[in-house]
Write a protein that holds these residues in place. Sequence first.
Motif, mmCIF file in Angstrom:
data_model
loop_
_atom_site.group_PDB
_atom_site.id
_atom_site.type_symbol
_atom_site.label_atom_id
_atom_site.label_comp_id
_atom_site.label_asym_id
_atom_site.label_seq_id
_atom_site.Cartn_x
_atom_site.Cartn_y
_atom_site.Cartn_z
ATOM 1 N N ALA A 161 -4.890 11.274 7.136
ATOM 2 C CA ALA A 161 -3.785 10.434 7.430
ATOM 3 C C ALA A 161 -4.028 8.998 6.728
ATOM 4 O O ALA A 161 -3.507 8.385 5.987
ATOM 5 C CB ALA A 161 -3.544 10.247 8.636
ATOM 6 N N MET A 162 -5.153 8.663 6.929
ATOM 7 C CA MET A 162 -5.749 7.055 6.330
ATOM 8 C C MET A 162 -5.650 7.274 4.855
ATOM 9 O O MET A 162 -5.123 6.307 4.243
ATOM 10 C CB MET A 162 -7.142 6.937 6.826
ATOM 11 C CG MET A 162 -7.302 6.620 8.455
ATOM 12 S SD MET A 162 -6.090 5.271 9.077
ATOM 13 C CE MET A 162 -6.802 3.981 8.273
ATOM 14 N N VAL A 163 -6.494 8.319 4.327
ATOM 15 C CA VAL A 163 -6.299 8.288 2.792
ATOM 16 C C VAL A 163 -4.971 8.466 2.322
ATOM 17 O O VAL A 163 -4.607 8.129 0.956
ATOM 18 C CB VAL A 163 -7.370 9.272 2.418
ATOM 19 C CG1 VAL A 163 -8.746 8.894 2.711
ATOM 20 C CG2 VAL A 163 -7.142 10.768 2.681
ATOM 21 N N THR A 164 -4.171 9.282 3.138
ATOM 22 C CA THR A 164 -2.938 9.435 2.409
ATOM 23 C C THR A 164 -2.091 8.438 2.480
ATOM 24 O O THR A 164 -1.229 8.215 1.590
ATOM 25 C CB THR A 164 -2.239 10.738 3.155
ATOM 26 O OG1 THR A 164 -2.924 11.824 3.136
ATOM 27 C CG2 THR A 164 -0.650 10.989 2.717
ATOM 28 N N LEU A 222 0.336 17.873 -3.669
ATOM 29 C CA LEU A 222 0.427 17.114 -4.552
ATOM 30 C C LEU A 222 1.517 16.115 -4.301
ATOM 31 O O LEU A 222 1.337 14.701 -4.590
ATOM 32 C CB LEU A 222 0.624 17.366 -6.072
ATOM 33 C CG LEU A 222 -0.411 18.266 -6.849
ATOM 34 C CD1 LEU A 222 -0.065 18.802 -8.003
ATOM 35 C CD2 LEU A 222 -1.752 17.530 -6.731
ATOM 36 N N GLN A 223 2.632 16.239 -3.854
ATOM 37 C CA GLN A 223 3.635 15.227 -3.496
ATOM 38 C C GLN A 223 3.491 14.505 -2.144
ATOM 39 O O GLN A 223 3.069 15.129 -1.070
ATOM 40 C CB GLN A 223 4.844 15.967 -3.302
ATOM 41 C CG GLN A 223 5.474 16.634 -4.572
ATOM 42 C CD GLN A 223 6.537 17.442 -4.519
ATOM 43 O OE1 GLN A 223 7.046 17.934 -3.596
ATOM 44 N NE2 GLN A 223 7.104 17.467 -5.768
ATOM 45 N N ALA A 229 3.503 16.672 6.619
ATOM 46 C CA ALA A 229 2.282 17.855 7.417
ATOM 47 C C ALA A 229 2.003 16.837 8.479
ATOM 48 O O ALA A 229 1.502 17.226 9.776
ATOM 49 C CB ALA A 229 1.580 18.208 6.393
ATOM 50 N N LEU A 230 1.548 15.722 8.327
ATOM 51 C CA LEU A 230 0.856 14.549 9.195
ATOM 52 C C LEU A 230 1.974 14.415 10.290
ATOM 53 O O LEU A 230 1.741 14.430 11.239
ATOM 54 C CB LEU A 230 0.754 13.135 8.490
ATOM 55 C CG LEU A 230 -0.741 13.288 7.464
ATOM 56 C CD1 LEU A 230 -0.913 11.869 6.682
ATOM 57 C CD2 LEU A 230 -1.835 13.444 8.258
ATOM 58 N N ASN A 231 3.197 13.996 10.046
ATOM 59 C CA ASN A 231 4.438 14.160 10.791
ATOM 60 C C ASN A 231 4.288 15.380 11.876
ATOM 61 O O ASN A 231 4.266 15.363 13.212
ATOM 62 C CB ASN A 231 5.674 13.826 10.433
ATOM 63 C CG ASN A 231 6.640 13.596 11.452
ATOM 64 O OD1 ASN A 231 6.301 13.027 12.345
ATOM 65 N ND2 ASN A 231 7.872 14.164 11.287
ATOM 66 N N LYS A 259 -1.093 2.915 -2.848
ATOM 67 C CA LYS A 259 -1.352 2.773 -4.309
ATOM 68 C C LYS A 259 -0.332 3.202 -5.324
ATOM 69 O O LYS A 259 -0.225 2.458 -6.260
ATOM 70 C CB LYS A 259 -2.761 3.557 -4.563
ATOM 71 C CG LYS A 259 -4.156 2.983 -4.005
ATOM 72 C CD LYS A 259 -5.134 4.001 -4.380
ATOM 73 C CE LYS A 259 -6.380 3.803 -3.604
ATOM 74 N NZ LYS A 259 -7.363 4.560 -3.766
ATOM 75 N N GLU A 260 0.235 4.237 -4.935
ATOM 76 C CA GLU A 260 1.477 4.711 -5.716
ATOM 77 C C GLU A 260 2.742 4.057 -5.375
ATOM 78 O O GLU A 260 3.687 4.399 -5.858
ATOM 79 C CB GLU A 260 1.441 6.143 -5.475
ATOM 80 C CG GLU A 260 0.277 7.113 -6.185
ATOM 81 C CD GLU A 260 0.166 8.253 -5.908
ATOM 82 O OE1 GLU A 260 1.692 8.929 -5.835
ATOM 83 O OE2 GLU A 260 -0.641 8.947 -5.927
ATOM 84 N N ASN A 261 2.603 3.146 -4.502
ATOM 85 C CA ASN A 261 3.791 2.452 -3.960
ATOM 86 C C ASN A 261 5.036 3.514 -3.491
ATOM 87 O O ASN A 261 6.255 3.259 -3.788
ATOM 88 C CB ASN A 261 4.607 1.415 -5.096
ATOM 89 C CG ASN A 261 5.481 0.471 -4.613
ATOM 90 O OD1 ASN A 261 5.490 0.048 -3.435
ATOM 91 N ND2 ASN A 261 6.253 0.084 -5.492
ATOM 92 N N GLN A 262 4.625 4.340 -2.710
ATOM 93 C CA GLN A 262 5.462 5.238 -2.167
ATOM 94 C C GLN A 262 5.523 5.288 -0.495
ATOM 95 O O GLN A 262 5.573 6.352 -0.099
ATOM 96 C CB GLN A 262 4.974 6.778 -2.791
ATOM 97 C CG GLN A 262 5.335 6.851 -4.047
ATOM 98 C CD GLN A 262 5.244 8.448 -4.694
ATOM 99 O OE1 GLN A 262 5.194 9.225 -3.841
ATOM 100 N NE2 GLN A 262 5.109 8.461 -5.924
#
Length: 122
Positions: free
Chosen positions: A105-108, A75-76, A83-85, A114-117
């Motif tokens: 990766a693209m959707v993450t 979730l985080q 994980a992508l790294n 979207k979440e400004n993170q």
Amino acid sequence: LNKPCPRSVEVSLLAGAKRGLRHPNPLARAAFLKTIRIIVVAYHDHPQCEAAVAYAKLINLDNDDLDVLSNLTHLQIHRRARALNRASQMKLPVKAICDVVLPTAMVTIEDAKKENQHKAFH
């Protein structure tokens, strides 16, 4: 255990789950990733199931923190970014990169925007 990989697993289940990685709902995407992980765990040592063999490097049954497929469903966002790294530093088959890592990766990244993170990806 040397059972052949049923053609239906590769053609139907894995193909459908791969398409689901682009689903707009993050919970649905997580379910599709978990489905892929279950198939990979079951068939990673069966050469007849080429996709599961290709994706096998993305799982780690001994350490969940090193299990890329498991952490991609977290979730985080920073855990998914980690994980992508980790996946980017691995020598993965092209099939694993194109079918699982890049779409995820693209959707993450889109989710992080979207979440400004976006700072989770450094």
